[in-house]
Scaffold this motif. Structure first.
Motif, PDB file in Angstrom:
ATOM      1  N   SER A   1      -6.892 -13.054  -5.287  1.00  0.00           N
ATOM      2  CA  SER A   1      -7.818 -12.770  -4.192  1.00  0.00           C
ATOM      3  C   SER A   1      -7.190 -11.835  -3.158  1.00  0.00           C
ATOM      4  N   ARG A   2      -5.911 -12.029  -2.882  1.00  0.00           N
ATOM      5  CA  ARG A   2      -5.228 -11.148  -1.923  1.00  0.00           C
ATOM      6  C   ARG A   2      -5.198  -9.713  -2.425  1.00  0.00           C
ATOM      7  N   LYS A   3      -4.890  -9.541  -3.703  1.00  0.00           N
ATOM      8  CA  LYS A   3      -4.817  -8.190  -4.274  1.00  0.00           C
ATOM      9  C   LYS A   3      -6.177  -7.498  -4.220  1.00  0.00           C
ATOM     10  N   VAL A   4      -7.224  -8.237  -4.552  1.00  0.00           N
ATOM     11  CA  VAL A   4      -8.571  -7.665  -4.519  1.00  0.00           C
ATOM     12  C   VAL A   4      -8.966  -7.334  -3.083  1.00  0.00           C
ATOM     13  N   ALA A   5      -8.622  -8.200  -2.139  1.00  0.00           N
ATOM     14  CA  ALA A   5      -8.952  -7.962  -0.736  1.00  0.00           C
ATOM     15  C   ALA A   5      -8.255  -6.714  -0.198  1.00  0.00           C
ATOM     16  N   ASP A   6      -7.048  -6.470  -0.687  1.00  0.00           N
ATOM     17  CA  ASP A   6      -6.337  -5.263  -0.260  1.00  0.00           C
ATOM     18  C   ASP A   6      -7.112  -4.005  -0.657  1.00  0.00           C
ATOM     19  N   ARG A   7      -7.784  -4.058  -1.815  1.00  0.00           N
ATOM     20  CA  ARG A   7      -8.546  -2.900  -2.269  1.00  0.00           C
ATOM     21  C   ARG A   7      -9.925  -2.837  -1.625  1.00  0.00           C
ATOM     22  N   GLU A   8     -10.579  -4.000  -1.516  1.00  0.00           N
ATOM     23  CA  GLU A   8     -11.968  -4.020  -1.061  1.00  0.00           C
ATOM     24  C   GLU A   8     -12.105  -4.164   0.455  1.00  0.00           C
ATOM     25  N   GLY A   9     -11.022  -4.561   1.116  1.00  0.00           N
ATOM     26  CA  GLY A   9     -11.093  -4.740   2.560  1.00  0.00           C
ATOM     27  C   GLY A   9     -11.818  -5.995   2.976  1.00  0.00           C
ATOM     28  N   HIS A  10     -11.999  -6.927   2.052  1.00  0.00           N
ATOM     29  CA  HIS A  10     -12.740  -8.158   2.330  1.00  0.00           C
ATOM     30  C   HIS A  10     -12.376  -9.162   1.243  1.00  0.00           C
ATOM     31  N   THR A  11     -12.218 -10.415   1.619  1.00  0.00           N
ATOM     32  CA  THR A  11     -11.893 -11.447   0.632  1.00  0.00           C
ATOM     33  C   THR A  11     -13.167 -11.925  -0.043  1.00  0.00           C
ATOM     34  N   VAL A  12     -13.220 -11.790  -1.356  1.00  0.00           N
ATOM     35  CA  VAL A  12     -14.407 -12.150  -2.122  1.00  0.00           C
ATOM     36  C   VAL A  12     -14.104 -13.369  -2.986  1.00  0.00           C
ATOM     37  N   ARG A  13     -15.130 -13.886  -3.644  1.00  0.00           N
ATOM     38  CA  ARG A  13     -14.928 -15.021  -4.536  1.00  0.00           C
ATOM     39  C   ARG A  13     -13.906 -14.677  -5.618  1.00  0.00           C
ATOM     40  N   ALA A  14     -13.058 -15.652  -5.944  1.00  0.00           N
ATOM     41  CA  ALA A  14     -12.025 -15.428  -6.949  1.00  0.00           C
ATOM     42  C   ALA A  14     -12.602 -15.348  -8.353  1.00  0.00           C
TER      43      ALA A  14
ATOM     44  N   GLY B   1     -13.591 -11.700 -10.481  1.00  0.00           N
ATOM     45  CA  GLY B   1     -13.366 -11.979  -9.075  1.00  0.00           C
ATOM     46  C   GLY B   1     -13.159 -10.724  -8.263  1.00  0.00           C
ATOM     47  N   GLU B   2     -13.900  -9.687  -8.560  1.00  0.00           N
ATOM     48  CA  GLU B   2     -13.875  -8.434  -7.808  1.00  0.00           C
ATOM     49  C   GLU B   2     -15.149  -7.660  -8.122  1.00  0.00           C
ATOM     50  N   HIS B   3     -15.476  -6.696  -7.263  1.00  0.00           N
ATOM     51  CA  HIS B   3     -16.674  -5.889  -7.467  1.00  0.00           C
ATOM     52  C   HIS B   3     -16.345  -4.729  -8.399  1.00  0.00           C
ATOM     53  N   LEU B   4     -16.819  -4.815  -9.621  1.00  0.00           N
ATOM     54  CA  LEU B   4     -16.561  -3.789 -10.625  1.00  0.00           C
ATOM     55  C   LEU B   4     -17.863  -3.099 -11.004  1.00  0.00           C
ATOM     56  N   PRO B   5     -17.797  -1.849 -11.440  1.00  0.00           N
ATOM     57  CA  PRO B   5     -19.016  -1.197 -11.933  1.00  0.00           C
ATOM     58  C   PRO B   5     -19.518  -1.908 -13.179  1.00  0.00           C
ATOM     59  N   ASP B   6     -20.802  -1.841 -13.442  1.00  0.00           N
ATOM     60  CA  ASP B   6     -21.382  -2.593 -14.552  1.00  0.00           C
ATOM     61  C   ASP B   6     -21.038  -2.025 -15.922  1.00  0.00           C
ATOM     62  N   SER B   7     -20.277  -0.919 -15.957  1.00  0.00           N
ATOM     63  CA  SER B   7     -19.708  -0.481 -17.232  1.00  0.00           C
ATOM     64  C   SER B   7     -18.676  -1.493 -17.719  1.00  0.00           C
TER      65      SER B   7
ATOM     66  N   GLN C   1     -10.186 -16.394   5.655  1.00  0.00           N
ATOM     67  CA  GLN C   1      -9.841 -14.978   5.751  1.00  0.00           C
ATOM     68  C   GLN C   1     -10.980 -14.162   6.353  1.00  0.00           C
ATOM     69  N   ASN C   2     -12.209 -14.569   6.074  1.00  0.00           N
ATOM     70  CA  ASN C   2     -13.372 -13.807   6.537  1.00  0.00           C
ATOM     71  C   ASN C   2     -13.937 -14.326   7.858  1.00  0.00           C
ATOM     72  N   GLY C   3     -13.332 -15.382   8.402  1.00  0.00           N
ATOM     73  CA  GLY C   3     -13.823 -15.935   9.660  1.00  0.00           C
ATOM     74  C   GLY C   3     -15.206 -16.538   9.536  1.00  0.00           C
ATOM     75  N   ALA C   4     -15.501 -17.116   8.373  1.00  0.00           N
ATOM     76  CA  ALA C   4     -16.821 -17.701   8.125  1.00  0.00           C
ATOM     77  C   ALA C   4     -16.716 -19.222   8.062  1.00  0.00           C
ATOM     78  N   GLU C   5     -17.728 -19.892   8.547  1.00  0.00           N
ATOM     79  CA  GLU C   5     -17.753 -21.352   8.510  1.00  0.00           C
ATOM     80  C   GLU C   5     -18.626 -21.813   7.346  1.00  0.00           C
TER      81      GLU C   5
END
Length: 365
Positions: free
Chosen positions: A36-49, A94-100, A349-353
């Motif tokens: 999740s940390r590695k993906v967040a570094d690329r996407e700028g946001h922590t997403v579902r693992a 656990g990251e946003h990838l193109p649908d290819s 990480q996202n400051g969400a409750e």
């Protein structure tokens, strides 16, 4: 079902916990948090693992069928009634990838007003079913899953083109396996799922769960005429990074969808093991049988307010469960600990409750 079919009765003895499993689960959590940390570094946001890229956020109903036989009239399905539900459909990674990159997919169902005794750690009146494409999981247990997730973690957040190539190769190899053996390879399908419309897929619990007095697996099968009309041919994702999301949202802009919820009861712990999620339970011994309809009406499936609410504040996890549907087996025990830990990390990480809804009125339109 044959008149003399005998169903395995649930007891604590259906599970066997191996030595060192808690350490394995702790390492899974650490590995997926690193991913999740590695993906967040690329996407700028922590997403579902896992299942980071959603195709739809939906509100609907779960309608339990009337006249079920006693062995199916269990837990949430004990009586014919209608429950409100929130559903999230998503791609597997656990990251946003193109649908290819066409990998496995998920359908998470949160049932509201699910009253009754809960498993330890869960107090709200919700029941989550976390389903995915493929009747089995590629790895049998937590230890083997740890080995697999370490490989995924190494490549998290890296070159999309490489992942698209892996997906394409896996898809082609799976076609060969299917032609020879008459069935998909769970591992190849996991990485190279046929890029059909998401509303034409069948989704499975893959691993076992308690089903009241019994032990079972669950599936969600598309059954509406509109879904049937979509066919099962592969979609063209060329130059369309969000082809699956766009197609799903467009469908719900015109009409609704329905899935039949089916249950496969365990009749033999040797041929239908609880501790090995990679074994397909033979349907000639115990077929999947209908217990409810998941009804998802026409709606805006990608509204911004709903997307933000479901993505940032909701979590779908096996640990949101009635005691009558307690997840079973090594893989599920890993999920019981891993999902809450990863959700807590993401929301911090996202400051969400985080929140567990009590009414569909809380879900934005």
């Amino acid at each position: 079902m044959p008149a003399k079919t005998s169903f395995i009765r649930y007891s604590d003895d259906v599970e066997t916990r191996p030595a060192g499993e808690d350490d394995t689960i702790a390492e899974i959590i650490a590995t997926m948090t690193s991913e999740s940390r590695k993906v967040a570094d690329r996407e700028g946001h922590t997403v579902r693992a896992s299942h980071a890229k959603a195709n739809a956020f939906l509100k609907g109903e779960l309608r339990v069928l009337d006249g079920l036989p006693p062995e199916l009239r269990q837990g949430l399905f004990a009586e014919a009634r209608t429950y409100p539900v929130v559903v999230r459909m998503a791609q597997g990674p656990g990251e946003h990838l193109p649908d290819s990159v066409s990998t496995h997919r998920g359908m998470a169902i949160k049932v509201l007003d699910a009253r009754g005794p809960k498993i330890d750690g869960h107090a709200e009146d919700t029941q989550d079913f976390v389903l995915a494409t493929g009747p089995v999981f590629p790895n049998p247990d937590a230890a083997k899953f740890l080995g697999a997730i370490k490989g995924i973690e190494k490549h998290a957040g890296k070159d999309d083109a490489l992942k698209a190539a892996v997906s394409s190769v896996a898809l082609q190899l799976d076609k060969v396996v299917t032609a020879v053996k008459g069935d998909h390879s769970p591992l190849l399908d996991f990485f190279g799922h046929t890029p059909r419309h998401p509303l034409t897929d069948t989704y499975y619990s893959q691993a076992a769960l308690r089903y009241g007095d019994h032990v079972a697996k669950i599936s969600a099968v598309p059954v509406s005429p509109g879904q049937a009309a979509l066919g099962d041919a592969p979609m063209d994702t060329s130059g369309r990074p969000d082809a699956f999301r766009d197609a799903t949202a467009a469908y719900f802009g015109d009409e609704g969808a329905e899935f039949e919820i089916r249950v496969q009861l365990c009749t033999d712990l040797e041929t239908m093991p609880v501790e090995d999620a990679s074994v397909r339970w033979p349907e000639d011994e115990s077929p999947y049988r209908a217990v409810a309809r998941l009804v998802l009406p026409r709606q805006d499936a990608l509204g911004e307010a709903r997307r933000a609410y479901v993505t940032e504040r909701l979590s779908f996890r096996p640990a949101h469960s009635l005691a009558a549907h307690r997840p079973l087996g090594s893989l599920m025990r890993a999920r019981l600990a891993t999902y809450p830990a990863l959700a807590a990390y993401r929301q911090k990480q996202n400051g969400a409750e985080g929140i567990e809804p009590t009414s569909l009125d809380q879900i934005p339109d």
